[in-house]
Enzyme design. Structure first.
Site, PDB file in Angstrom:
ATOM      1  N   VAL A 169       1.010  -0.945  -0.041  1.00  0.00           N
ATOM      2  CA  VAL A 169      -0.138  -0.277  -0.213  1.00  0.00           C
ATOM      3  C   VAL A 169       0.646   1.425  -0.046  1.00  0.00           C
ATOM      4  O   VAL A 169       1.783   1.799   1.069  1.00  0.00           O
ATOM      5  CB  VAL A 169      -0.385   0.392   1.073  1.00  0.00           C
ATOM      6  CG1 VAL A 169      -1.974   1.215   0.863  1.00  0.00           C
ATOM      7  CG2 VAL A 169      -1.688  -1.509   1.437  1.00  0.00           C
ATOM      8  N   ASP A 202      -7.023  -3.019  16.836  1.00  0.00           N
ATOM      9  CA  ASP A 202      -6.037  -1.651  16.950  1.00  0.00           C
ATOM     10  C   ASP A 202      -6.548  -1.051  15.721  1.00  0.00           C
ATOM     11  O   ASP A 202      -5.409  -0.342  15.447  1.00  0.00           O
ATOM     12  CB  ASP A 202      -4.624  -2.589  16.467  1.00  0.00           C
ATOM     13  CG  ASP A 202      -3.516  -1.364  17.762  1.00  0.00           C
ATOM     14  OD1 ASP A 202      -3.612  -0.990  18.850  1.00  0.00           O
ATOM     15  OD2 ASP A 202      -2.385  -2.028  16.766  1.00  0.00           O
TER      16      ASP A 202
END
Length: 348
Positions: free
Chosen positions: A167, A209
């Site tokens: 990414v 998270d």
């Protein structure tokens, strides 16, 4: 301290804490005939008396973390040429369980990938199971705003690895600041994040998270597109989709305290549901719109369990509109500082 010695010390500390304080020294004399070991245990018990068990635990965790980081840093400097069919280019990041490399796949198709490798020395069954759960979790999630897993295997040294979508982008808040997105544009982008998390929840996967650094933003056809990453501590609520739950040790706190829901921060052994992710998303949105957290990171990190319970369970943060009005100039300066960060290839 070697692992065997560390376990001996901590076992004795745990047992000694159940003995009334006036009797501990005599108990330790009877229980342990190694004077050096007694001295180490006595030192830790004295620190626990001064800082409380929570303070001692935090201190030991920090020491272990620093030691592990030194070991990992030494190892990641030795970047392998290849892992499986992937040609390694450079290190993207180092996490608690492993190292993430930028890599290139050449066959059967050419593409950039991120390869995450479990590090030597992290082969405890619970760590291996968590890594395996991350692989199964990500492989089962197919959504445009969640990073994909392409492949999995083991290195020539027998270490598990994942090959994931690389990414290229920035965490959501620096991205918005860099591109000077207004409130409406930030909310449109955040709605895409909500769609990704809702999809994961429908697959019975809870991230646990969610924070800005785990929500990267790239561009597709000129439009910002988020990618939710790092399901390393995700929890699977049901085996219905062929997934296994990533178990957490009793009392272990996993996640990032600034973004944790009260139940995740205060009662980790109870497990968390989807509302913990919803709470974390609320904190991210608050920071995205105001430039600051609802509760300061330093305050939360230093707080005792009682103080945490009061802060997270009973204290109302300022509404975003009032926070912006009260802290406007400082928020602008922080946004300018974040906007000056260079664009980079981020880990998946």
């Amino acid at each position: 301290m070697d692992p065997t010695r560390f376990r001996q010390v901590m076992d004795l500390v745990g047992e000694a804490l159940e003995v009334p304080p006036p009797d501990r020294e005599a108990w330790l004399e009877q229980r342990c005939d190694d004077s050096a070991l007694r001295a180490e245990v006595g030192s830790l018990l004295a620190r626990a008396a001064g800082t409380g068990l929570e303070g001692l635990t935090a201190e030991l965790e920090a020491q272990v973390g620093r030691a592990a980081a030194r070991v990992v840093d030494a190892r990641v400097r030795e970047v392998p040429e290849r892992i499986g069919p992937y040609r390694i280019r450079h290190v993207l990041g180092v996490g608690g369980m492993g190292v993430v490399y930028a890599a290139r796949q050449e066959e059967p198709l050419r593409r950039d990938v991120a390869v995450k490798v479990l590090q030597p020395g992290t082969h405890a069954p619970r760590v291996i199971e968590r890594f395996a759960a991350e692989r199964r979790t990500l492989a089962a999630l197919d959504h445009p705003y969640i990073a994909h897993v392409f492949d999995a295997g083991t290195t020539e040294h027998g270490l598990p690895y994942l090959a994931m979508e690389a990414v290229e982008g920035l965490p959501i808040i620096p991205y918005c600041d860099l591109h000077r997105l207004d409130v409406a544009a930030r909310i449109r982008l955040f709605l895409k994040v909500l769609a990704a998390v809702q999809y994961a929840h429908q697959k019975t996967v809870i991230h646990r998270d969610l924070k800005p650094s785990n929500i990267l933003v790239t561009e597709v056809d000129g439009e910002p597109a988020p990618k939710v990453i790092d399901f390393g501590i995700a929890r699977v609520d049901s085996p219905d989709h062929g997934l296994s739950t990533a178990h957490t040790a009793f009392g272990a706190v996993l996640g990032t305290i600034e973004y944790m829901s009260p139940e995740q921060a205060l009662s980790p052994a109870e497990g968390v549901g989807t509302r913990a992710d919803v709470y974390s998303l609320g904190v991210v949105l608050y920071e995205l719109l105001t430039g600051v957290l609802p509760f300061g990171a330093e305050v939360l990190r230093r707080a005792s369990p009682t103080e945490l319970e009061r802060l997270l369970g009973e204290t109302e943060p300022l509404p975003p509109s009032r926070r912006v009005a009260a802290d406007g100039e400082n928020a602008v300066e922080r946004a300018r500082a974040r906007a000056s960060e260079p664009r980079r290839l981020s880990r998946a």
